[in-house]
Design an enzyme around this catalytic site. Structure first.
Site, PDB file in Angstrom:
ATOM      1  N   LYS A 189       0.809  -1.221   0.000  1.00 53.58           N
ATOM      2  CA  LYS A 189       0.000   0.000   0.000  1.00 53.58           C
ATOM      3  C   LYS A 189       0.845   1.275   0.000  1.00 53.58           C
ATOM      4  O   LYS A 189       0.329   2.340  -0.327  1.00 53.58           O
ATOM      5  CB  LYS A 189      -0.970  -0.015   1.176  1.00 53.58           C
ATOM      6  CG  LYS A 189      -1.991  -1.132   1.087  1.00 53.58           C
ATOM      7  CD  LYS A 189      -2.879  -1.010  -0.144  1.00 53.58           C
ATOM      8  CE  LYS A 189      -3.949  -2.089  -0.177  1.00 53.58           C
ATOM      9  NZ  LYS A 189      -4.862  -1.933  -1.311  1.00 53.58           N
TER      10      LYS A 189
HETATM   11  N1  PMP Z   1      -3.460  -8.071   1.432  1.00 53.32           N
HETATM   12  C1  PMP Z   1      -3.605  -7.149   2.380  1.00 53.32           C
HETATM   13  C2  PMP Z   1      -3.058  -7.413   3.745  1.00 53.32           C
HETATM   14  C3  PMP Z   1      -4.268  -5.936   2.102  1.00 53.32           C
HETATM   15  O1  PMP Z   1      -4.408  -5.003   3.054  1.00 53.32           O
HETATM   16  C4  PMP Z   1      -4.788  -5.753   0.792  1.00 53.32           C
HETATM   17  C5  PMP Z   1      -5.521  -4.475   0.477  1.00 53.32           C
HETATM   18  N2  PMP Z   1      -6.859  -4.413   0.850  1.00 53.32           N
HETATM   19  C6  PMP Z   1      -4.636  -6.765  -0.162  1.00 53.32           C
HETATM   20  C7  PMP Z   1      -3.955  -7.909   0.198  1.00 53.32           C
HETATM   21  C8  PMP Z   1      -5.215  -6.684  -1.551  1.00 53.32           C
HETATM   22  O2  PMP Z   1      -4.596  -5.729  -2.363  1.00 53.32           O
HETATM   23  P1  PMP Z   1      -5.462  -4.868  -3.367  1.00 53.32           P
HETATM   24  O3  PMP Z   1      -6.314  -3.961  -2.546  1.00 53.32           O
HETATM   25  O4  PMP Z   1      -4.477  -4.129  -4.200  1.00 53.32           O
HETATM   26  O5  PMP Z   1      -6.334  -5.792  -4.154  1.00 53.32           O
END
Ligand code: PMP
Length: 344
Positions: free
Chosen positions: A48
């Site tokens: 992130k």
């Molecule tokens: N794993 C974790 C721990 C996350 O916080 C997130 C984000 N919500 C994701 C995977 C998935 O990533 P994305 O939001 O880019 O699909």
């Protein structure tokens, strides 16, 4: 003699360019070659960081953000941590509306990073006034000079991965990658990365990982939102109870669902077998790889990249707590003997 100081100017310069490591033990019995993209190496310990930096810098570039302005977001924790980190360095206020499903560690960490945190109930509909979406929207309307990151519906989330994660994986594999396995929450990671990779080679198989209790897999197959797919589950950050526009379903070939229990045990197994301390969704992604291997998805020529989205330290009171695992009933089944052995 003047010494040349080898220092980064700030934490932001460390975002991205995360390592790709070969998996050796956990994939031993599978056909193919397996590599993990370790997003826990980002300075905020998750993928992130990439989107926080990109979205905030785009807002600055467009003149939307002025010094001292407020940045608002809904988040399961990781995005919040990254926004808080970027806000500190760039001089913004950070307000976060988080789900009550988020671990206490994560919420405490956000507050430690100077963010103002509102904890909202997890098991209410997205349009309920108590949901973290509605709380964030309201605060955005009420606070003058605020920017709402809105990661589920922000194309810049996907673009961040198109510009960084995709090219990194292409370069790190010398263009040899045959499969990408990645969790889908907002869908930004898988969609942006896949869009870049498919432009280089349309034959690369893109496999999304979804949770039981989430609508994403069914939506991908039918293009219809099925509320019957929605029920509570434990994994944070994976799957969704709505259809995010940050997800480009057309670049994803298929979705695999994993259970809370298998994902938790697989996260622990990655840490123990590879010496790589990862979060709950890394376990989910690896569990999907296992299921795909059993179904015969890979052969000896496969070069499979699996994304591990965050670091294990965020889950000490969950996946890495034997008490929590026991409370979930995750030691009751086939795993019980193995787990009892390693207790102390
Ligand atoms: N794993 C974790 C721990 C996350 O916080 C997130 C984000 N919500 C994701 C995977 C998935 O990533 P994305 O939001 O880019 O699909």
């Amino acid at each position: 003699m003047e010494q040349k100081i080898k220092a980064y100017n700030n934490m932001l310069e460390l975002i991205g360019n995360t390592p790709l490591i070969k998996l050796n033990t956990i994939t031993e019995s599978f056909e193919g070659n397996f590599y993990a993209k370790i997003e826990g190496f980002n300075p905020g310990h998750s993928s992130k960081d990439r989107i926080a930096l990109h979205i905030i810098e785009e807002a600055e570039r467009k003149g939307i953000l002025k010094p001292g302005d407020t940045i608002i977001e809904t988040t399961s924790g990781n995005t919040g941590f990254s926004i808080a980190m970027v806000s500190i360095i760039k001089g913004y206020e950070c307000i976060l509306a988080v789900s009550s499903k988020s671990s206490k560690d994560k919420i405490d960490m956000l507050r430690a990073m100077g963010a103002k945190v509102y904890v909202c109930p997890a098991h209410v509909k997205a349009d309920d006034p108590r949901s973290y979406y509605e709380v964030a929207k309201r605060m955005h309307q009420e606070i003058e000079g605020s920017v709402y990151i809105n990661q589920y519906f922000n194309e810049l989330n996907t673009n961040a991965h198109y510009r960084t994660t995709g090219p990194e994986i292409w370069n790190q594999t010398g263009g040899a990658v045959t499969h990408l396995v990645a969790c889908s929450g907002t869908g930004g990671t898988i969609s942006g990365t896949a869009r870049f990779l498919k432009e280089q080679n349309p034959d690369i198989r893109i496999i999304g990982v979804d949770a039981y209790g989430s609508v994403l897999k069914k939506y991908h197959e039918t293009r219809e939102f099925d509320p019957k797919e929605i029920y509570p589950y434990r994994i944070e950050g994976l799957g969704k109870n709505l259809i995010p526009t940050a997800t480009d379903f057309d670049v994803i070939d298929t979705f695999v669902k994993v259970t809370d229990e298998e994902a938790a045990h697989t996260a622990r197994e990655i840490s123990r077998s590879e010496g790589c301390f990862v979060g709950y969704t890394s376990g989910a992604a690896m569990q999907a790889v296992k299921q795909l291997a059993e179904e015969g998805e890979f052969d000896a020529n496969s070069k499979v990249v699996v994304i591990f989205p965050d670091h294990g330290s965020r889950y000490m009171s969950k996946v890495y707590s034997d008490d929590w695992m026991r409370e979930q009933g995750f030691f009751d089944t086939v795993h019980s003997e193995i787990e009892e052995d390693i207790q102390y």
